[in-house]
Design an enzyme around this catalytic site. Structure first.
Site, short mmCIF file in Angstrom:
data_model
loop_
_atom_site.label_atom_id
_atom_site.label_comp_id
_atom_site.label_asym_id
_atom_site.label_seq_id
_atom_site.Cartn_x
_atom_site.Cartn_y
_atom_site.Cartn_z
N ARG A 1 -7.62 54.41 3.55
CA ARG A 1 -7.54 52.93 3.42
C ARG A 1 -7.03 51.88 4.51
NH1 ARG A 1 -7.61 56.33 -0.69
NH2 ARG A 1 -8.98 55.91 -2.23
N PHE B 1 -3.80 40.05 -3.03
CA PHE B 1 -3.06 41.29 -3.12
C PHE B 1 -3.61 42.64 -2.29
CE2 PHE B 1 -1.92 45.17 -5.37
CZ PHE B 1 -0.53 44.86 -5.66
N TRP C 1 7.91 48.35 5.56
CA TRP C 1 7.97 49.81 4.85
C TRP C 1 6.45 50.51 5.03
CZ3 TRP C 1 12.56 51.40 2.35
CH2 TRP C 1 12.66 52.58 1.71
N CYS D 1 2.46 48.71 1.29
CA CYS D 1 1.90 50.18 0.94
C CYS D 1 2.99 51.02 0.16
CB CYS D 1 1.51 50.99 2.41
SG CYS D 1 1.28 52.84 2.07
N SER E 1 7.79 46.03 0.19
CA SER E 1 6.82 45.40 -0.58
C SER E 1 7.45 44.70 -1.64
CB SER E 1 5.82 46.46 -1.15
OG SER E 1 5.02 47.19 -0.33
N PHE E 2 8.52 44.90 -1.95
CA PHE E 2 9.33 44.20 -3.25
C PHE E 2 9.37 42.69 -2.47
CE2 PHE E 2 12.84 42.70 -6.07
CZ PHE E 2 12.03 43.05 -7.13
N GLU E 3 9.89 42.51 -1.27
CA GLU E 3 10.09 41.35 -0.69
C GLU E 3 8.96 40.59 -0.24
OE1 GLU E 3 11.73 44.17 0.50
OE2 GLU E 3 13.33 43.75 -0.73
N HIS F 1 10.83 54.85 -7.11
CA HIS F 1 10.60 53.47 -7.74
C HIS F 1 9.21 53.02 -7.82
CE1 HIS F 1 14.87 53.90 -6.16
NE2 HIS F 1 14.85 52.14 -6.01
N THR G 1 8.70 57.80 -3.76
CA THR G 1 9.70 57.12 -4.42
C THR G 1 9.46 57.06 -5.93
OG1 THR G 1 10.55 54.89 -4.75
CG2 THR G 1 8.24 55.18 -4.09
N1 RBF Z 1 8.76 49.52 -0.22
C1 RBF Z 1 7.57 49.77 0.25
O1 RBF Z 1 6.86 48.78 0.81
N2 RBF Z 1 6.64 50.76 0.15
C2 RBF Z 1 7.51 52.00 -0.37
O2 RBF Z 1 6.96 53.16 -0.74
C3 RBF Z 1 8.94 51.90 -0.83
N3 RBF Z 1 9.70 52.88 -1.23
C4 RBF Z 1 10.97 52.93 -1.64
C5 RBF Z 1 11.62 53.88 -1.94
C6 RBF Z 1 13.01 53.64 -2.32
C7 RBF Z 1 13.89 54.94 -2.85
C8 RBF Z 1 13.52 52.24 -2.35
C9 RBF Z 1 15.09 52.35 -2.50
C10 RBF Z 1 12.98 51.45 -1.82
C11 RBF Z 1 11.61 51.66 -1.28
N4 RBF Z 1 10.85 50.30 -0.65
C12 RBF Z 1 9.57 50.68 -0.54
C13 RBF Z 1 11.61 49.18 -0.46
C14 RBF Z 1 11.48 48.16 -1.24
O3 RBF Z 1 10.30 47.41 -1.32
C15 RBF Z 1 12.51 47.07 -0.96
O4 RBF Z 1 12.40 46.78 0.21
C16 RBF Z 1 13.96 47.81 -1.08
O5 RBF Z 1 14.32 48.24 -2.43
C17 RBF Z 1 15.06 46.59 -1.04
O6 RBF Z 1 16.45 46.96 -1.07
#
Ligand code: RBF
Length: 161
Positions: free
Chosen positions: A134, A120, A29, A87, A63-65, A95, A93
């Site tokens: 950055r 991190f 992402w 990032c 990033s969540f993964e 989120h 988002t």
């Molecule tokens: N992942 C990032 O690494 N950076 C982001 O800015 C980011 N924005 C997201 C915004 C939305 C609305 C969603 C649903 C996910 C976003 N994710 C982002 C992805 C997140 O880390 C993860 O991969 C997903 O939520 C898995 O389905």
């Protein structure tokens, strides 16, 4: 938000990374940013003596993964430290807070669980320009800083151990 140049550091204070093994986990992402972070981290590790074959780079969707990707790295490889690079941009988002909180806590927990450095390297910015600044821009590269931190932590472990 920090305004120091992330690529400026006291080179004398960085131990040799010769013989050290590193994992780099990169979120896809915002890859324009995270790819630059990964390049910075990779080159900085090499610059300080790490062998290319001792640097494993893997990608995860977002990033969540990064948390589970970093855990896989610790569980299934023999790296001395894991650098996670992502990032998250606020403007893009709702989120933002959830992702940032999740990743921060998740990575913190891994340090303790594995008794190993998980560094991190996640940019959490208000907009894309702040992230570009950055990721090799005006304020250096967070990947460089993450690499130096990883080397210092492995050296600390080697020193105390
Ligand atoms: N992942 C990032 O690494 N950076 C982001 O800015 C980011 N924005 C997201 C915004 C939305 C609305 C969603 C649903 C996910 C976003 N994710 C982002 C992805 C997140 O880390 C993860 O991969 C997903 O939520 C898995 O389905």
């Amino acid at each position: 938000m920090a305004t120091k140049n992330l690529s400026e550091y006291d080179i004398e204070k960085v131990p040799s990374a010769r013989g050290m093994k590193f994992g780099i986990v990169v979120a896809e992402w915002n890859y324009e940013i995270t790819g630059a972070l990964a390049e910075g981290a990779f080159e900085t590790l090499k610059k300080h003596g790490a062998d290319e074959k001792n640097i494993i780079v893997k990608h995860v969707p977002g990033s969540f993964e990064l948390i589970l990707g970093a855990q896989y790295m610790a569980e299934y490889t023999d790296v001395d430290a894991v650098i996670v690079l992502g990032c998250v941009i606020q403007g893009e988002t709702p989120h933002f807070d959830y992702i940032c909180a999740g990743v921060t806590q998740g990575i913190t927990d891994l340090n303790i669980k594995y008794n190993k450095p998980f560094i991190f390297g996640v940019l959490t910015t208000n907009n894309q320009q702040q992230a570009l600044d950055r990721a090799g821009g005006r304020l250096g590269n967070k990947g460089d800083e993450a690499a130096v931190t990883a080397i210092k932590m492995v050296a600390l472990r080697n020193d105390i151990n």
